[in-house]
Design a protein around this motif. Structure first.
Motif, PDB file in Angstrom:
ATOM      1  N   LEU A  73       0.850  -1.022   0.073  1.00  0.00           N
ATOM      2  CA  LEU A  73       0.188  -0.021   0.483  1.00  0.00           C
ATOM      3  C   LEU A  73       0.518   0.966  -0.010  1.00  0.00           C
ATOM      4  N   LYS A  74       0.463   2.742  -1.247  1.00  0.00           N
ATOM      5  CA  LYS A  74       1.126   3.396  -1.257  1.00  0.00           C
ATOM      6  C   LYS A  74       1.006   4.098   0.371  1.00  0.00           C
ATOM      7  N   ALA A  75       1.854   5.133  -0.044  1.00  0.00           N
ATOM      8  CA  ALA A  75       2.291   6.372   1.457  1.00  0.00           C
ATOM      9  C   ALA A  75       1.091   7.192   1.852  1.00  0.00           C
ATOM     10  N   GLY A  76       0.840   7.781   2.403  1.00  0.00           N
ATOM     11  CA  GLY A  76      -0.344   8.815   2.148  1.00  0.00           C
ATOM     12  C   GLY A  76      -1.626   8.511   2.428  1.00  0.00           C
ATOM     13  N   ARG A  77      -1.919   6.887   2.444  1.00  0.00           N
ATOM     14  CA  ARG A  77      -3.320   6.742   3.129  1.00  0.00           C
ATOM     15  C   ARG A  77      -3.869   7.829   4.779  1.00  0.00           C
ATOM     16  N   ARG A  78      -5.076   7.665   4.844  1.00  0.00           N
ATOM     17  CA  ARG A  78      -5.702   8.287   6.221  1.00  0.00           C
ATOM     18  C   ARG A  78      -5.792   7.185   6.596  1.00  0.00           C
ATOM     19  N   ILE A  79      -5.360   6.491   7.816  1.00  0.00           N
ATOM     20  CA  ILE A  79      -6.235   5.792   8.698  1.00  0.00           C
ATOM     21  C   ILE A  79      -7.441   6.586   9.698  1.00  0.00           C
ATOM     22  N   GLN A  80      -8.014   5.591   9.363  1.00  0.00           N
ATOM     23  CA  GLN A  80      -9.384   5.419   9.943  1.00  0.00           C
ATOM     24  C   GLN A  80      -9.867   4.613  11.128  1.00  0.00           C
ATOM     25  N   PHE A  81      -9.462   5.303  12.569  1.00  0.00           N
ATOM     26  CA  PHE A  81      -9.979   4.486  13.685  1.00  0.00           C
ATOM     27  C   PHE A  81     -11.668   4.471  13.358  1.00  0.00           C
ATOM     28  N   THR A  82     -12.042   2.389  13.900  1.00  0.00           N
ATOM     29  CA  THR A  82     -14.035   2.509  14.251  1.00  0.00           C
ATOM     30  C   THR A  82     -14.051   1.729  15.658  1.00  0.00           C
ATOM     31  N   ASP A  83     -15.371   1.479  15.775  1.00  0.00           N
ATOM     32  CA  ASP A  83     -15.953   1.223  16.336  1.00  0.00           C
ATOM     33  C   ASP A  83     -14.861  -0.288  16.654  1.00  0.00           C
ATOM     34  N   ALA A  84     -14.870  -1.429  15.692  1.00  0.00           N
ATOM     35  CA  ALA A  84     -14.175  -2.371  15.743  1.00  0.00           C
ATOM     36  C   ALA A  84     -12.572  -2.416  16.265  1.00  0.00           C
ATOM     37  N   ASP A  85     -12.295  -1.411  16.016  1.00  0.00           N
ATOM     38  CA  ASP A  85     -10.476  -1.166  16.526  1.00  0.00           C
ATOM     39  C   ASP A  85     -10.953  -1.162  18.763  1.00  0.00           C
ATOM     40  N   MET A  86     -11.710  -0.578  18.649  1.00  0.00           N
ATOM     41  CA  MET A  86     -11.777  -0.141  20.025  1.00  0.00           C
ATOM     42  C   MET A  86     -12.215  -1.835  20.940  1.00  0.00           C
ATOM     43  N   LYS A  87     -12.973  -2.332  20.099  1.00  0.00           N
ATOM     44  CA  LYS A  87     -13.571  -3.213  20.307  1.00  0.00           C
ATOM     45  C   LYS A  87     -11.919  -4.493  20.624  1.00  0.00           C
ATOM     46  N   ALA A  88     -11.068  -4.322  19.950  1.00  0.00           N
ATOM     47  CA  ALA A  88      -9.753  -4.844  19.404  1.00  0.00           C
ATOM     48  C   ALA A  88      -9.136  -5.005  21.240  1.00  0.00           C
ATOM     49  N   LEU A  89      -8.893  -4.043  21.256  1.00  0.00           N
ATOM     50  CA  LEU A  89      -7.858  -3.149  22.109  1.00  0.00           C
ATOM     51  C   LEU A  89      -8.608  -3.675  23.715  1.00  0.00           C
ATOM     52  N   LYS A 234       4.705   2.111  28.871  1.00  0.00           N
ATOM     53  CA  LYS A 234       5.770   1.364  27.714  1.00  0.00           C
ATOM     54  C   LYS A 234       5.239   0.278  27.112  1.00  0.00           C
ATOM     55  N   ARG A 235       5.277  -0.933  27.945  1.00  0.00           N
ATOM     56  CA  ARG A 235       4.974  -2.681  27.421  1.00  0.00           C
ATOM     57  C   ARG A 235       3.386  -2.168  26.509  1.00  0.00           C
ATOM     58  N   ILE A 236       2.685  -1.942  27.271  1.00  0.00           N
ATOM     59  CA  ILE A 236       0.994  -2.010  26.111  1.00  0.00           C
ATOM     60  C   ILE A 236       0.970  -0.538  25.744  1.00  0.00           C
ATOM     61  N   GLU A 237       2.472   0.576  25.685  1.00  0.00           N
ATOM     62  CA  GLU A 237       1.524   1.010  24.800  1.00  0.00           C
ATOM     63  C   GLU A 237       2.460   0.755  23.200  1.00  0.00           C
ATOM     64  N   GLU A 238       3.031   0.069  23.034  1.00  0.00           N
ATOM     65  CA  GLU A 238       3.857  -0.685  21.519  1.00  0.00           C
ATOM     66  C   GLU A 238       2.669  -1.465  21.661  1.00  0.00           C
ATOM     67  N   GLY A 239       2.077  -2.193  22.505  1.00  0.00           N
ATOM     68  CA  GLY A 239       1.296  -3.586  22.023  1.00  0.00           C
ATOM     69  C   GLY A 239       0.186  -2.955  21.401  1.00  0.00           C
ATOM     70  N   ILE A 240       0.027  -1.865  21.496  1.00  0.00           N
ATOM     71  CA  ILE A 240      -1.756  -1.442  21.517  1.00  0.00           C
ATOM     72  C   ILE A 240      -0.849  -1.057  19.750  1.00  0.00           C
ATOM     73  N   ARG A 241      -0.114   0.163  20.063  1.00  0.00           N
ATOM     74  CA  ARG A 241       0.545   0.378  18.589  1.00  0.00           C
ATOM     75  C   ARG A 241       0.874  -1.016  17.450  1.00  0.00           C
ATOM     76  N   SER A 242       1.513  -1.702  18.223  1.00  0.00           N
ATOM     77  CA  SER A 242       1.846  -3.310  16.681  1.00  0.00           C
ATOM     78  C   SER A 242       0.487  -3.658  16.492  1.00  0.00           C
ATOM     79  N   THR A 243      -0.796  -3.858  17.374  1.00  0.00           N
ATOM     80  CA  THR A 243      -1.952  -4.190  17.497  1.00  0.00           C
ATOM     81  C   THR A 243      -3.002  -3.555  16.299  1.00  0.00           C
ATOM     82  N   LEU A 244      -2.640  -2.063  16.374  1.00  0.00           N
ATOM     83  CA  LEU A 244      -3.540  -1.244  15.213  1.00  0.00           C
ATOM     84  C   LEU A 244      -2.387  -1.361  13.735  1.00  0.00           C
ATOM     85  N   ALA A 245      -1.460  -1.446  14.237  1.00  0.00           N
ATOM     86  CA  ALA A 245      -0.222  -1.301  12.893  1.00  0.00           C
ATOM     87  C   ALA A 245      -0.733  -2.633  12.141  1.00  0.00           C
TER      88      ALA A 245
END
Length: 416
Positions: A73-89, A234-245
């Protein structure tokens, strides 16, 4: 005791200018120490007030545009969170997260009206758990609750600043306001401890999206963790970043696409900075006091030299070395104690005046409390500094006292 005091005062009066200048240097040293400690405290209080309205172990998560091409996927995409992301966390980090809330900000600040009054205020859709992350002080009524979210209720929670703008002195509970032409019932009022002038309305997240957007999009997410240390957070932060990425096909190191503000990390960093400032303040203050103590020692040496014959006569008629030492030490301690106390009271008094002025400015709506607020020095610390000063006075007077005690009567009586 009275005789000793009279003798000390008489001796110092004969050397009034030296005594005043030496005492001033000691008083100035402890005065500056108190002011520096108070100033450091004021800056720290201002910093902590910036964190006052949010949980100390919160993570604020927002999205942006990708800066790095990833997964085809190319750079410049807009990332949009949804309810599914919140439930995943919620599911993935159930053991690490205490509270989670989505947020949806209604851009443009839709017009809010009540009868003939109106204004444009910040409108935000939140969930019940948001009160544990962005803490507010409830003034009247209640917060957004689960039935509000489930039933898409048209209810609103407003800040005190909005209440004053729309309702003046009238209570808003149970009354209807119009947000973008849509009626909402006011169920509560609040005040943000970190920004008392904030003009903010909270609406149920489900309602604001249904009425004004019609989607399941989230502007950002906020969570509070159960972490006790920066490393855990910081560990939780990195875990959340990895999951959302992974969910949004974002490169793990693309910080522009996924941003996270770690409150605990930045709070601890700020505390570390102020710990360094306090250490620096103590070093400067102690060096200033030491300069005054050196002055005390010098004047004692001069006084001993000028009173050589007197000391010789004392010893000739039976004065012990200890009585001579005690006399000189008493004079040294007298100067440091009186001068130090004057500097202490002056410093604490000035800090009290400045603190009252700042509190008055804050009460009038000035944002000063988030920058520099309530500068004060703990009385325990101040008294400890004074005790140290007295001990330093003893040390300062000891060398000239020993010199005085070593004077031989026959030599002193021949001294010119």
């Amino acid at each position: 005791m009275i005789d000793y005091l009279q003798e000390i005062l008489t001796t110092l009066q004969k050397n009034r200018l030296r005594a005043i200048m030496t005492g001033f240097s000691v008083a100035w040293g402890i005065f500056m120490l108190i002011l520096l400690l108070g100033s450091g405290s004021g800056l720290q209080n201002g910093m902590e007030n910036n964190f006052k309205g949010t949980s100390k172990n919160a993570l604020w998560i927002w999205s942006g545009n990708t800066q790095v091409a990833h997964g085809g996927l190319k750079a410049g995409r807009r990332i949009q969170f949804t309810d599914a992301d919140m439930k995943a966390l919620e599911k993935t980090f159930a053991d690490d997260i205490d509270h989670v809330s989505g947020r949806f900000h209604l851009w443009g600040n839709a017009a809010v009206t009540y009868q003939k009054e109106y204004g444009n205020f910040s409108l935000e859709g939140v969930m019940p758990d948001f009160k544990h992350i962005q803490t507010v002080e409830m003034k009247e009524g209640r917060y957004i609750n689960e039935p509000d979210i489930r039933d898409f209720r048209k209810v609103a929670l407003m800040s005190v600043a909005v209440q004053k703008a729309l309702f003046k002195e009238e209570t808003p509970l149970g009354k209807y306001i119009r947000v973008g032409g849509v009626p909402f019932m006011v169920v509560g009022t609040f005040e943000n401890p970190s920004n008392k002038d904030e003009k903010q309305l909270y609406l149920p997240l489900s309602t604001i999206r249904k009425v004004f957007n019609g989607s399941n999009k989230l502007g950002e997410m906020a969570v509070s963790t159960n972490a006790l240390t920066v490393a855990e957070n910081k560990r939780i932060e990195e875990g959340i970043r990895s999951t959302l990425a992974q969910r949004h096909h974002v490169a793990p190191d693309d910080k522009q696409a996924l941003g996270i503000w770690n409150t605990l990390e930045h709070f601890k960093q700020a505390q570390g900075i102020f710990a360094g400032i306090r250490l620096f303040v103590w070093v400067i203050g102690i060096m200033t006091i030491l300069a005054g103590i050196v002055g005390v020692s010098n004047i004692m040496i001069i006084l001993v030299k000028e009173r050589t014959k007197e000391i010789g006569i004392r010893k000739a008629i039976g004065a012990t070395p200890w009585s001579v030492i005690r006399l000189v030490l008493s004079e040294s301690v007298f100067i440091t104690t009186i001068a130090g106390f004057i500097g202490l009271v002056a410093g604490m008094g000035l800090l009290a005046i400045v603190s009252n002025v700042l509190k008055g400015m804050a009460a009038q709506g000035n944002d000063i409390e988030r920058q520099f607020f309530n500068p004060s020095a703990d009385w325990g610390v101040a008294i400890s500094a004074l005790v140290i000063l007295v001990l330093a006075g003893l040390i300062a007077g000891y060398i000239p006292a020993r010199r005085a005690a070593a004077i031989k009567p026959i030599e002193a009586l021949h001294d010119e």
